[in-house]
Scaffold this motif. Structure first.
Motif, short mmCIF file in Angstrom:
data_model
loop_
_atom_site.label_atom_id
_atom_site.label_comp_id
_atom_site.label_asym_id
_atom_site.label_seq_id
_atom_site.Cartn_x
_atom_site.Cartn_y
_atom_site.Cartn_z
N ALA A 96 49.72 41.79 37.00
CA ALA A 96 49.18 40.43 37.04
C ALA A 96 48.71 40.06 38.43
O ALA A 96 47.63 39.49 38.61
CB ALA A 96 50.23 39.43 36.54
N ALA A 97 49.51 40.36 39.46
CA ALA A 97 49.13 40.05 40.83
C ALA A 97 47.87 40.80 41.24
O ALA A 97 46.98 40.24 41.90
CB ALA A 97 50.27 40.38 41.79
N THR A 98 47.76 42.06 40.81
CA THR A 98 46.57 42.85 41.15
C THR A 98 45.33 42.30 40.48
O THR A 98 44.27 42.14 41.11
CB THR A 98 46.78 44.31 40.73
OG1 THR A 98 47.96 44.82 41.37
CG2 THR A 98 45.58 45.16 41.12
N ILE A 99 45.44 41.97 39.19
CA ILE A 99 44.28 41.47 38.46
C ILE A 99 43.82 40.12 39.02
O ILE A 99 42.62 39.90 39.24
CB ILE A 99 44.61 41.35 36.96
CG1 ILE A 99 44.80 42.75 36.35
CG2 ILE A 99 43.51 40.60 36.22
CD1 ILE A 99 45.23 42.72 34.90
N ILE A 100 44.76 39.22 39.26
CA ILE A 100 44.40 37.90 39.78
C ILE A 100 43.75 38.03 41.15
O ILE A 100 42.75 37.35 41.46
CB ILE A 100 45.64 36.99 39.83
CG1 ILE A 100 46.13 36.69 38.41
CG2 ILE A 100 45.31 35.68 40.55
CD1 ILE A 100 47.41 35.88 38.37
#
Length: 319
Positions: free
Chosen positions: A294-298
């Motif tokens: 999630a952190a990477t995608i955001i």
């Protein structure tokens, strides 16, 4: 040698060197970019303490393991249970809420304070040092400090019941979330202030001089010169805030322990509760991997939407 009697300039001397008239190679021209061997220690360190644990967590997310017996492969069972877990779904919402609150509150404060700290005001250096003290403390120390200050029996709320009511700020979800957002703001705003301070000092002074000639005041200079020039730093700061908000753990552990009930159980704390309190390391690994993804995608979405990946100039705010 034939004398120059025509007055024309003498011909240039023949170039010395190898074929094609190129100058001979010197030590300066032989020095280039360092080889990969210089980065090998850092690459090995990163692979050993970042990549390898991440791969192990990804593998463990498809297994069940209590930390003692041998891991057993269960496929997608851990993930399917998380999808149906109301606590997990609520923790996702709480994590996003705290992350958004951090970005919305810390960004304007950091910009204003950073631009101010980049100036030449009287006593600016002393005030900046005092303001940056929270940045020197660990998240654990900050959380312990504010837990003592906000204690409903012996802290500030107990002495100011006219403002805090019964004084138990950790007894309701709204006030507990407010405390978490406040403590995070108090600790991490100085860090982002440093980012904007450095960026504001890099803005060319000639831009402000031209604006003064055109009659622009301080407010117009701030909104039409300073803010646009801080664009790159703003994107970097926001990405750091988002990643930090998604991985916040110590503050919740010490201040609220996910309570009251599960009203402040964010995803990172739920991962800890599942893995180290419930000895369900498979489910805890699944939550950890979901947070990384999630952190990477955001972060990638923010970079792509903002156009940060298309910027080529090394000057702040210039694409």
């Amino acid at each position: 040698m034939t004398p120059n009697i025509t007055g024309a300039p003498p011909p240039p001397p023949a170039p010395r060197g190898g074929p094609g008239g190129r100058p001979p190679a010197s030590n300066a021209t032989k020095v280039g970019r360092p080889s990969f061997a210089w980065a090998l220690p850092a690459a090995l360190f990163f692979a050993l303490f970042a990549i390898a644990p991440l791969v192990m967590v990804a593998v463990l997310s498809f297994m069940t393991w209590d930390g003692i017996s041998s891991p057993q492969f269960v496929g997608m069972d851990n993930w399917s249970r998380l999808m149906d877990d109301p606590v997990m779904l609520n923790s996702i919402w709480l994590t996003l809420l705290l992350t958004v609150l951090g970005v919305v509150i810390q960004t304007p404060l950091s910009i204003v304070l950073g631009v101010w700290a980049a100036g030449n005001q009287r006593n600016r250096a002393v005030l900046s040092v005092i303001y940056f003290i929270p940045l020197l403390l660990s998240a654990t120390a900050v959380s312990v400090l504010w837990r003592a200050l906000l204690d409903p029996n012996f802290g500030i709320p107990a002495e100011a019941t006219w403002l805090f009511g019964d004084g138990n700020l950790f007894g309701e979800q709204a006030t507990a979330i407010g405390v978490l957002a406040f403590v995070s703001t108090w600790q991490f705003t100085p860090f982002h202030t440093l980012i904007y301070q450095g960026a504001a000092r890099a803005v060319p002074e000639v831009l402000y001089q031209a604006a003064e000639i055109d009659g622009a005041g301080r407010y117009r200079q701030f909104f039409h010169i300073t803010l646009p020039q801080l664009r790159n730093s703003m994107i970097t700061s926001m990405i750091l805030m988002i990643v930090g908000g998604l991985t916040t753990f110590e503050t919740v552990l010490i201040l609220t322990q996910g309570g009251p009930g599960t009203d402040t159980t964010i995803s990172a704390y739920y991962m800890y509760d599942k893995a180290f309190q419930g000895f369900d390391f498979g489910t805890g690994s699944a939550i950890a991997l979901a947070l990384v993804v999630a952190a990477t995608i955001i972060s990638l979405v923010v970079v792509r939407v903002s156009g940060y990946d298309k910027m080529r100039s090394t000057m702040e705010g210039v694409s």
